[in-house]
Motif scaffolding. Structure first.
Motif, PDB file in Angstrom:
ATOM      1  N   ARG A  10       0.838  -1.156   0.029  1.00 34.30           N
ATOM      2  CA  ARG A  10      -0.062  -0.045  -0.010  1.00 34.30           C
ATOM      3  C   ARG A  10       0.889   1.183  -0.078  1.00 34.30           C
ATOM      4  NH1 ARG A  10      -4.699  -1.160   3.074  1.00 34.30           N
ATOM      5  NH2 ARG A  10      -3.017  -1.915   4.728  1.00 34.30           N
ATOM      6  N   ALA A  13       2.459   1.781  -3.469  1.00 37.42           N
ATOM      7  CA  ALA A  13       1.518   2.160  -4.369  1.00 37.42           C
ATOM      8  C   ALA A  13       1.223   3.636  -4.321  1.00 37.42           C
ATOM      9  CB  ALA A  13       0.188   1.388  -4.087  1.00 37.42           C
ATOM     10  N   ARG A  14       0.948   4.297  -2.938  1.00 33.40           N
ATOM     11  CA  ARG A  14       1.110   5.696  -2.608  1.00 33.40           C
ATOM     12  C   ARG A  14       2.017   6.420  -2.990  1.00 33.40           C
ATOM     13  NH1 ARG A  14      -2.077   6.766   2.812  1.00 33.40           N
ATOM     14  NH2 ARG A  14      -0.627   8.709   2.567  1.00 33.40           N
ATOM     15  N   ALA A  17       1.983   6.642  -6.819  1.00 31.59           N
ATOM     16  CA  ALA A  17       0.804   7.667  -7.331  1.00 31.59           C
ATOM     17  C   ALA A  17       1.441   9.070  -6.939  1.00 31.59           C
ATOM     18  CB  ALA A  17      -0.393   7.420  -6.375  1.00 31.59           C
ATOM     19  N   THR A  21       2.660   8.245 -10.960  1.00 30.42           N
ATOM     20  CA  THR A  21       1.539   7.855 -11.818  1.00 30.42           C
ATOM     21  C   THR A  21       0.233   8.612 -11.656  1.00 30.42           C
ATOM     22  OG1 THR A  21       1.056   6.148  -9.993  1.00 30.42           O
ATOM     23  CG2 THR A  21       2.202   5.635 -12.069  1.00 30.42           C
ATOM     24  N   LEU A  23      -3.473   9.671  -9.579  1.00 27.98           N
ATOM     25  CA  LEU A  23      -4.528   8.707  -9.183  1.00 27.98           C
ATOM     26  C   LEU A  23      -5.780   9.096  -9.946  1.00 27.98           C
ATOM     27  CD1 LEU A  23      -6.513  10.260  -7.171  1.00 27.98           C
ATOM     28  CD2 LEU A  23      -4.408   9.955  -5.447  1.00 27.98           C
ATOM     29  N   ALA A  57      -2.220  14.086  -6.077  1.00 23.24           N
ATOM     30  CA  ALA A  57      -2.010  12.906  -5.239  1.00 23.24           C
ATOM     31  C   ALA A  57      -1.310  13.085  -3.909  1.00 23.24           C
ATOM     32  CB  ALA A  57      -1.605  11.505  -6.171  1.00 23.24           C
ATOM     33  N   ASP A 109      -8.633   5.649  -6.997  1.00 25.67           N
ATOM     34  CA  ASP A 109      -7.848   4.524  -7.379  1.00 25.67           C
ATOM     35  C   ASP A 109      -6.693   4.867  -7.807  1.00 25.67           C
ATOM     36  OD1 ASP A 109     -10.193   2.677  -7.083  1.00 25.67           O
ATOM     37  OD2 ASP A 109     -10.967   3.532  -9.207  1.00 25.67           O
ATOM     38  N   ILE A 110      -5.594   4.092  -6.980  1.00 24.08           N
ATOM     39  CA  ILE A 110      -4.296   4.161  -7.537  1.00 24.08           C
ATOM     40  C   ILE A 110      -3.854   3.530  -8.736  1.00 24.08           C
ATOM     41  CG2 ILE A 110      -2.049   3.954  -6.760  1.00 24.08           C
ATOM     42  CD1 ILE A 110      -3.219   4.224  -4.017  1.00 24.08           C
TER      43      ILE A 110
END
Length: 110
Positions: A10, A13-14, A17, A21, A23, A57, A109-110
């Motif tokens: 997690r 991914a945060r 983002a 990337t 979100l 994000a 959504d990530i």
């Protein structure tokens, strides 16, 4: 083992983002700005699913980590949504103040 693994996934991914990337925000809410009645940008219920760039994000994650209220997080999200939807990433409607109210749902959504 899963209890230790999931938080790391997690967090990765945060971090991704917030740095590369961005979100995706899926929302249905009253969204627009004060305009002449009947114009296409007058505030009304809209269903939007824009991608927010990494800097938005990062602001959301930092505010959440700092204990921001739902109202504060909604304000940050509205700034990002306004930037991407109405101001088209700075290509039009500069300085426009966006309204984001009557939220029926919002999902990130990530």
């Amino acid at each position: 083992m899963r209890a230790r693994w999931q938080p790391r996934v997690r967090e990765r991914a945060r971090r991704q983002a917030a740095t590369s990337t961005g979100l995706v925000v899926d929302t249905r809410a009253r969204f627009g700005f004060t305009a002449a009645p009947g114009t296409t940008d007058d505030a009304r219920i809209r269903h939007l699913t824009p991608a927010l760039p990494p800097q938005h994000a990062a602001r959301l994650f930092d505010a959440q980590d700092a204990g921001a209220s739902e109202q504060q997080l909604r304000h940050i999200a509205s700034e990002g949504l306004g930037e991407m939807y109405f101001r088209d990433g700075g290509r039009r409607a500069l300085g426009l103040e966006v309204e984001f109210t009557d939220v029926e749902h919002i999902q990130f959504d990530i």
